[in-house]
Design a protein around this motif. Structure first.
Motif, PDB file in Angstrom:
ATOM      1  N   ASP A 158      29.621  -2.457  -7.750  1.00 53.66           N
ATOM      2  CA  ASP A 158      28.456  -1.590  -7.551  1.00 53.66           C
ATOM      3  C   ASP A 158      27.248  -2.347  -7.019  1.00 53.66           C
ATOM      4  N   PHE A 159      27.275  -3.673  -7.058  1.00 52.66           N
ATOM      5  CA  PHE A 159      26.138  -4.473  -6.595  1.00 52.66           C
ATOM      6  C   PHE A 159      26.421  -5.226  -5.293  1.00 52.66           C
ATOM      7  N   ARG A 160      27.544  -4.953  -4.650  1.00 53.25           N
ATOM      8  CA  ARG A 160      27.888  -5.665  -3.419  1.00 53.25           C
ATOM      9  C   ARG A 160      27.095  -5.186  -2.213  1.00 53.25           C
ATOM     10  N   CYS A 161      26.859  -3.903  -2.145  1.00 55.14           N
ATOM     11  CA  CYS A 161      26.159  -3.317  -1.002  1.00 55.14           C
ATOM     12  C   CYS A 161      25.473  -2.053  -1.503  1.00 55.14           C
ATOM     13  N   GLY A 162      24.155  -2.104  -1.618  1.00 54.27           N
ATOM     14  CA  GLY A 162      23.493  -0.930  -2.152  1.00 54.27           C
ATOM     15  C   GLY A 162      22.017  -0.858  -1.856  1.00 54.27           C
ATOM     16  N   ILE A 163      21.476   0.312  -2.082  1.00 53.19           N
ATOM     17  CA  ILE A 163      20.046   0.543  -1.959  1.00 53.19           C
ATOM     18  C   ILE A 163      19.432   0.261  -3.316  1.00 53.19           C
ATOM     19  N   TRP A 164      18.527  -0.695  -3.353  1.00 58.40           N
ATOM     20  CA  TRP A 164      17.838  -1.044  -4.595  1.00 58.40           C
ATOM     21  C   TRP A 164      16.590  -0.205  -4.781  1.00 58.40           C
ATOM     22  N   ARG A 165      15.868   0.067  -3.695  1.00 59.00           N
ATOM     23  CA  ARG A 165      14.615   0.822  -3.799  1.00 59.00           C
ATOM     24  C   ARG A 165      14.422   1.688  -2.580  1.00 59.00           C
ATOM     25  N   LEU A 166      13.800   2.826  -2.804  1.00 59.15           N
ATOM     26  CA  LEU A 166      13.345   3.687  -1.718  1.00 59.15           C
ATOM     27  C   LEU A 166      12.048   4.330  -2.173  1.00 59.15           C
ATOM     28  N   ASN A 167      10.965   3.957  -1.529  1.00 64.06           N
ATOM     29  CA  ASN A 167       9.635   4.483  -1.834  1.00 64.06           C
ATOM     30  C   ASN A 167       9.106   5.127  -0.559  1.00 64.06           C
ATOM     31  N   ILE A 168       8.922   6.412  -0.584  1.00 65.34           N
ATOM     32  CA  ILE A 168       8.300   7.102   0.546  1.00 65.34           C
ATOM     33  C   ILE A 168       6.890   7.486   0.113  1.00 65.34           C
ATOM     34  N   ALA A 169       5.913   7.133   0.946  1.00 65.33           N
ATOM     35  CA  ALA A 169       4.510   7.377   0.610  1.00 65.33           C
ATOM     36  C   ALA A 169       4.279   8.860   0.330  1.00 65.33           C
ATOM     37  N   GLU A 170       3.409   9.099  -0.624  1.00 67.08           N
ATOM     38  CA  GLU A 170       3.135  10.462  -1.078  1.00 67.08           C
ATOM     39  C   GLU A 170       2.921  11.430   0.080  1.00 67.08           C
ATOM     40  N   GLY A 171       2.114  11.075   1.048  1.00 69.10           N
ATOM     41  CA  GLY A 171       1.820  11.982   2.153  1.00 69.10           C
ATOM     42  C   GLY A 171       2.950  12.148   3.153  1.00 69.10           C
ATOM     43  N   GLY A 172       3.974  11.317   3.066  1.00 67.64           N
ATOM     44  CA  GLY A 172       5.070  11.372   4.029  1.00 67.64           C
ATOM     45  C   GLY A 172       6.341  12.002   3.514  1.00 67.64           C
ATOM     46  N   GLN A 173       6.340  12.433   2.275  1.00 58.58           N
ATOM     47  CA  GLN A 173       7.569  12.982   1.695  1.00 58.58           C
ATOM     48  C   GLN A 173       7.891  14.349   2.300  1.00 58.58           C
ATOM     49  N   GLY A 211       0.790  -1.224   0.000  1.00 61.66           N
ATOM     50  CA  GLY A 211       0.000   0.000   0.000  1.00 61.66           C
ATOM     51  C   GLY A 211       0.822   1.273   0.000  1.00 61.66           C
ATOM     52  N   VAL A 212       2.153   1.156   0.128  1.00 62.76           N
ATOM     53  CA  VAL A 212       3.021   2.338   0.083  1.00 62.76           C
ATOM     54  C   VAL A 212       3.134   2.789  -1.364  1.00 62.76           C
ATOM     55  N   LYS A 213       2.615   3.966  -1.657  1.00 65.16           N
ATOM     56  CA  LYS A 213       2.604   4.501  -3.026  1.00 65.16           C
ATOM     57  C   LYS A 213       3.263   5.876  -3.051  1.00 65.16           C
ATOM     58  N   VAL A 214       4.171   6.063  -3.997  1.00 68.97           N
ATOM     59  CA  VAL A 214       4.793   7.373  -4.196  1.00 68.97           C
ATOM     60  C   VAL A 214       3.831   8.263  -4.990  1.00 68.97           C
ATOM     61  N   ARG A 215       4.190   9.539  -5.113  1.00 72.50           N
ATOM     62  CA  ARG A 215       3.381  10.430  -5.952  1.00 72.50           C
ATOM     63  C   ARG A 215       3.340   9.889  -7.375  1.00 72.50           C
ATOM     64  N   GLU A 216       2.241  10.104  -8.043  1.00 68.57           N
ATOM     65  CA  GLU A 216       2.052   9.568  -9.396  1.00 68.57           C
ATOM     66  C   GLU A 216       3.170  10.001 -10.350  1.00 68.57           C
ATOM     67  N   ASP A 217       3.626  11.247 -10.256  1.00 66.01           N
ATOM     68  CA  ASP A 217       4.678  11.729 -11.151  1.00 66.01           C
ATOM     69  C   ASP A 217       6.031  11.083 -10.859  1.00 66.01           C
ATOM     70  N   GLN A 218       6.147  10.362  -9.747  1.00 63.74           N
ATOM     71  CA  GLN A 218       7.411   9.708  -9.392  1.00 63.74           C
ATOM     72  C   GLN A 218       7.460   8.249  -9.850  1.00 63.74           C
ATOM     73  N   ASN A 219       6.361   7.739 -10.367  1.00 62.49           N
ATOM     74  CA  ASN A 219       6.319   6.331 -10.771  1.00 62.49           C
ATOM     75  C   ASN A 219       7.352   5.992 -11.839  1.00 62.49           C
ATOM     76  N   ARG A 220       7.765   6.956 -12.641  1.00 63.22           N
ATOM     77  CA  ARG A 220       8.763   6.658 -13.675  1.00 63.22           C
ATOM     78  C   ARG A 220      10.179   6.521 -13.107  1.00 63.22           C
ATOM     79  N   PHE A 221      10.334   6.904 -11.822  1.00 58.65           N
ATOM     80  CA  PHE A 221      11.659   6.868 -11.210  1.00 58.65           C
ATOM     81  C   PHE A 221      11.885   5.666 -10.290  1.00 58.65           C
ATOM     82  N   VAL A 222      10.820   5.029  -9.842  1.00 53.77           N
ATOM     83  CA  VAL A 222      10.977   3.927  -8.887  1.00 53.77           C
ATOM     84  C   VAL A 222       9.878   2.895  -9.121  1.00 53.77           C
ATOM     85  N   ALA A 223      10.280   1.643  -9.035  1.00 52.72           N
ATOM     86  CA  ALA A 223       9.323   0.539  -9.206  1.00 52.72           C
ATOM     87  C   ALA A 223       8.385   0.475  -8.006  1.00 52.72           C
TER      88      ALA A 223
END
Length: 153
Positions: free
Chosen positions: A76-91, A21-33
């Motif tokens: 570059d793939f040994r230790c990294g952040i793959w995704r960060l999604n902050i809910a629209e209302g919490g940004q 249920g964590v959803k980013v702003r609609e305009d951010q969908n092109r930047f994060v899965a």
């Protein structure tokens, strides 16, 4: 801004629907899965993926997924952040900063001295956020995404 009620929660059968249920702003969908795709990838990479809900008290405000794979040939793939999604209302409330810091703490705990992140360049994208937190572009681009790194001290 201090958030004493912030914590990361492991994804479990009890909270997986909340995570989805964590959803980013609609305009951010092109930047994060979406979280659903991230969880599918975490399932496929269950030995190395580290998916977590970002919780503020009892409220899910975000999702972060890191990967810890020290034996990976590609540094570059040994230790990294793959995704960060902050809910629209919490940004803009420090939740993303908290999530990145928590990943860095886990990376240090595991003996890593470098964390990477990749972002899709473009207006409205996450590049400025990551740069403000201390990531620096490496000069590499993989799959159209800029590779950034932060050295942990």
């Amino acid at each position: 801004m201090s958030h004493p009620s912030l914590r990361l929660a492991e994804i479990t059968p009890d909270n997986v629907v909340t995570a989805c249920g964590v959803k980013v702003r609609e305009d951010q969908n092109r930047f994060v899965a979406p979280v659903e795709r991230s969880l599918a990838e975490a399932y496929a990479a269950c030995g190395t993926a580290w998916p977590r809900l970002v919780m503020d008290g009892d409220e899910a405000v975000g999702f972060v997924m890191a990967n810890f794979q020290p034996e990976e040939r590609e540094p570059d793939f040994r230790c990294g952040i793959w995704r960060l999604n902050i809910a629209e209302g919490g940004q803009g409330r420090g939740y993303g900063r908290f999530a990145v810091q928590a990943v860095c703490e886990e990376a240090r705990r595991r003996g890593n001295d470098r964390v990477t992140v990749m972002w899709v360049p473009g207006e409205g994208g996450p590049e400025d956020f990551y740069l403000r937190l201390g990531f620096r572009p490496t000069g590499r681009v993989l799959g159209g995404e800029t590779v950034g790194e932060m050295l942990l001290r």
